[in-house]
Design a protein around this motif. Structure first.
Motif, PDB file in Angstrom:
ATOM      1  N   PRO A   1       0.892  -1.229   0.074  1.00  0.00           N
ATOM      2  CA  PRO A   1       0.028   0.034   0.079  1.00  0.00           C
ATOM      3  C   PRO A   1       0.937   1.272   0.128  1.00  0.00           C
ATOM      4  N   ARG A   2       1.728   1.327   0.872  1.00  0.00           N
ATOM      5  CA  ARG A   2       2.556   2.639   1.123  1.00  0.00           C
ATOM      6  C   ARG A   2       3.362   2.955  -0.228  1.00  0.00           C
ATOM      7  N   LEU A   3       4.121   1.729  -0.947  1.00  0.00           N
ATOM      8  CA  LEU A   3       4.940   2.233  -1.988  1.00  0.00           C
ATOM      9  C   LEU A   3       4.117   2.308  -3.057  1.00  0.00           C
ATOM     10  N   LEU A   4       2.958   1.693  -3.171  1.00  0.00           N
ATOM     11  CA  LEU A   4       1.973   2.009  -4.155  1.00  0.00           C
ATOM     12  C   LEU A   4       1.674   3.092  -4.416  1.00  0.00           C
ATOM     13  N   SER A   5       1.035   3.868  -3.192  1.00  0.00           N
ATOM     14  CA  SER A   5       0.582   5.175  -3.171  1.00  0.00           C
ATOM     15  C   SER A   5       1.811   6.365  -3.593  1.00  0.00           C
ATOM     16  N   ALA A   6       2.791   5.969  -2.906  1.00  0.00           N
ATOM     17  CA  ALA A   6       3.998   6.748  -3.258  1.00  0.00           C
ATOM     18  C   ALA A   6       4.201   7.047  -4.936  1.00  0.00           C
ATOM     19  N   VAL A   7       4.564   5.938  -5.361  1.00  0.00           N
ATOM     20  CA  VAL A   7       4.549   5.641  -6.993  1.00  0.00           C
ATOM     21  C   VAL A   7       3.751   6.322  -7.698  1.00  0.00           C
ATOM     22  N   VAL A   8       2.289   6.220  -7.582  1.00  0.00           N
ATOM     23  CA  VAL A   8       1.251   6.613  -8.341  1.00  0.00           C
ATOM     24  C   VAL A   8       1.149   8.127  -7.926  1.00  0.00           C
ATOM     25  N   CYS A   9       1.630   8.656  -6.685  1.00  0.00           N
ATOM     26  CA  CYS A   9       1.489  10.152  -6.435  1.00  0.00           C
ATOM     27  C   CYS A   9       2.709  10.815  -7.226  1.00  0.00           C
ATOM     28  N   ALA A  10       3.902  10.287  -7.563  1.00  0.00           N
ATOM     29  CA  ALA A  10       4.931  10.509  -8.362  1.00  0.00           C
ATOM     30  C   ALA A  10       4.604  10.698  -9.857  1.00  0.00           C
ATOM     31  N   VAL A  11       3.877   9.585  -9.996  1.00  0.00           N
ATOM     32  CA  VAL A  11       3.590   9.492 -11.600  1.00  0.00           C
ATOM     33  C   VAL A  11       2.584  10.714 -12.045  1.00  0.00           C
ATOM     34  N   ALA A  12       1.413  10.881 -10.990  1.00  0.00           N
ATOM     35  CA  ALA A  12       0.541  11.764 -11.093  1.00  0.00           C
ATOM     36  C   ALA A  12       1.064  13.263 -11.114  1.00  0.00           C
TER      37      ALA A  12
ATOM     38  N   VAL B   1      -2.286  11.159   1.411  1.00  0.00           N
ATOM     39  CA  VAL B   1      -1.216  10.440   2.189  1.00  0.00           C
ATOM     40  C   VAL B   1      -1.872   9.507   3.135  1.00  0.00           C
ATOM     41  N   VAL B   2      -2.646  10.218   3.825  1.00  0.00           N
ATOM     42  CA  VAL B   2      -3.595   9.159   4.908  1.00  0.00           C
ATOM     43  C   VAL B   2      -4.642   8.222   4.055  1.00  0.00           C
ATOM     44  N   GLY B   3      -5.504   9.125   3.345  1.00  0.00           N
ATOM     45  CA  GLY B   3      -6.664   8.343   2.866  1.00  0.00           C
ATOM     46  C   GLY B   3      -6.113   7.353   1.766  1.00  0.00           C
ATOM     47  N   PHE B   4      -5.244   7.553   0.779  1.00  0.00           N
ATOM     48  CA  PHE B   4      -4.485   6.477   0.063  1.00  0.00           C
ATOM     49  C   PHE B   4      -4.035   5.421   0.755  1.00  0.00           C
ATOM     50  N   VAL B   5      -3.188   5.674   1.643  1.00  0.00           N
ATOM     51  CA  VAL B   5      -2.693   4.564   2.337  1.00  0.00           C
ATOM     52  C   VAL B   5      -3.830   3.612   3.093  1.00  0.00           C
ATOM     53  N   CYS B   6      -4.604   4.276   3.428  1.00  0.00           N
ATOM     54  CA  CYS B   6      -5.962   3.587   4.243  1.00  0.00           C
ATOM     55  C   CYS B   6      -6.892   2.720   3.247  1.00  0.00           C
ATOM     56  N   TRP B   7      -7.072   3.447   2.038  1.00  0.00           N
ATOM     57  CA  TRP B   7      -7.823   2.968   0.912  1.00  0.00           C
ATOM     58  C   TRP B   7      -7.178   1.388   0.351  1.00  0.00           C
ATOM     59  N   TYR B   8      -5.962   1.614   0.055  1.00  0.00           N
ATOM     60  CA  TYR B   8      -5.195   0.351  -0.239  1.00  0.00           C
ATOM     61  C   TYR B   8      -5.167  -0.712   0.612  1.00  0.00           C
ATOM     62  N   MET B   9      -4.670  -0.177   1.727  1.00  0.00           N
ATOM     63  CA  MET B   9      -4.849  -1.132   2.926  1.00  0.00           C
ATOM     64  C   MET B   9      -5.867  -1.969   3.076  1.00  0.00           C
ATOM     65  N   GLY B  10      -6.862  -1.138   2.998  1.00  0.00           N
ATOM     66  CA  GLY B  10      -8.374  -1.639   3.174  1.00  0.00           C
ATOM     67  C   GLY B  10      -8.736  -2.686   1.969  1.00  0.00           C
TER      68      GLY B  10
ATOM     69  N   ALA C   1       0.952  -6.755   3.978  1.00  0.00           N
ATOM     70  CA  ALA C   1       2.074  -5.691   3.741  1.00  0.00           C
ATOM     71  C   ALA C   1       1.228  -4.405   3.803  1.00  0.00           C
ATOM     72  N   ALA C   2       1.989  -3.391   3.943  1.00  0.00           N
ATOM     73  CA  ALA C   2       1.567  -2.098   3.947  1.00  0.00           C
ATOM     74  C   ALA C   2       1.486  -1.499   2.582  1.00  0.00           C
ATOM     75  N   ARG C   3       0.703  -0.751   2.561  1.00  0.00           N
ATOM     76  CA  ARG C   3       0.719   0.183   1.246  1.00  0.00           C
ATOM     77  C   ARG C   3      -0.356   1.155   1.286  1.00  0.00           C
TER      78      ARG C   3
END
Length: 325
Positions: free
Chosen positions: A177-188, A225-234, A315-317
């Motif tokens: 979840p965390r790395l996926l959020s970071a990567v898509v934010c960088a790409v966006a 940051v908080v919302g994306f991580v929570c969303w993908y962890m959920g 795993a976290a994301r």
């Protein structure tokens, strides 16, 4: 629901409530360049997320295939930059409720699309719950005036909301979840900068005033940051189908917070719609099932039910975020 499913449901719910409550922040950014705002939002979120991605992040990134990178680019373009742009474009000729109603149908589309991609049939309880959620979201928002362009861009917003969940499924497990959020934010952020330069030239980015800076900071830190991580962890815990049910909470949260800033009211229709959304979420997520008939657990990073016993951890994301998305 077991403990893992309950945690996943709570994480997805929190993410969607944060997105819904962020609509008040969007209202003060009407005059700020769209692409510049998206660049600042996602750029700051990326800078905050990468240090939280954990050990081995670089190795996980270099292990990605070209096809997975294309999927990440599509996820950012469709589910983040494109979604927000479609909503703004729709609201030029349509009342805000119109794209809201279309986006409220995302749980139904995901409940059908994800099983088809996996080569299986939709789960009946999830589909029935999704229909209730969509109906409740429509009741909460009502319907407004629109034209053909407003309808077309509202459909694009629906596609963006669906893409934010569906496109992430194959890359959620390898990245977390965390790395996926970071990567898509960088790409966006990169996509937003490119779009701004092409469409607006040098005027695509300017220094925000104090109010705009506060709104952008809220969107970057809390919603992204908080919302994306929570969303993908959920989503990692309960799967894309059940997690998307909670997107019905977005209009409910928006309706609840609107009276606080004087941009709307909460009446009988909003209360009835909120009740429908709650019932649909409870039904589709399995909260109403009897102890002996709970739904099969979901493998981490997949929307397909597993026949193995419930797993104990994930795993976290990071995730909605939406995303708003």
């Amino acid at each position: 629901m077991n403990a893992t499913s309950t945690r996943g449901a709570l994480l997805a719910a929190l993410a969607c409530v944060l997105v819904g409550g962020s609509f008040t922040a969007n209202s003060v950014l009407g005059s700020y360049p769209y692409a510049g705002g998206q660049f600042l939002r996602y750029g700051l979120a990326c800078a905050l997320l990468f240090p939280l991605a954990g050990r081995g992040s670089l190795a996980r990134l270099t292990a990605l295939t070209g096809r997975q990178w294309v999927r990440l680019a599509l996820l950012a373009a469709v589910g983040m930059v494109g979604f927000n742009l479609a909503v703004l474009a729709a609201e030029r000729t349509a009342e805000p409720a119109v794209p809201g109603v279309f986006v409220g149908c995302a749980p139904v589309v995901v409940a059908v699309l994800v099983p088809l991609v996996d080569g299986r049939g939709p789960q009946r309880t999830v589909l029935h719950g999704a229909l209730l959620v969509a109906a409740g979201a429509c009741v909460v928002q009502g319907w407004g005036r629109t034209d053909a362009a407003g309808l077309a861009f509202s459909v694009c917003a629906l596609a963006g909301e669906v893409g934010f969940a569906v496109l992430a499924v194959p890359v959620l497990r390898p990245l977390g979840p965390r790395l996926l959020s970071a990567v898509v934010c960088a790409v966006a952020a990169l996509e937003s900068a490119a779009a701004g330069l092409l469409a607006e030239g040098t005027g695509w980015l300017r220094r925000p005033d104090a109010v705009e800076a506060g709104a952008l900071l809220w969107q970057a830190v809390v919603v992204t940051v908080v919302g994306f991580v929570c969303w993908y962890m959920g989503m990692q815990r309960i799967g894309a189908e059940r997690a998307t049910l909670f997107s019905g909470l977005i209009p409910v949260a928006a309706a609840c917070t609107a009276p606080l800033v004087g941009t709307g009211s909460y009446g009988v229709a909003q209360g009835a719609g909120s009740a429908l959304v709650g019932l649909g979420v409870a039904l589709g997520s399995g909260a109403l099932q009897r102890p002996g008939g709970r739904p099969a657990p979901v493998r981490p990073g997949s929307a397909e039910p597993s026949r193995r016993p419930p797993f104990g951890g994930t795993a976290a994301r990071g995730g909605v975020e939406s995303a708003a998305e």
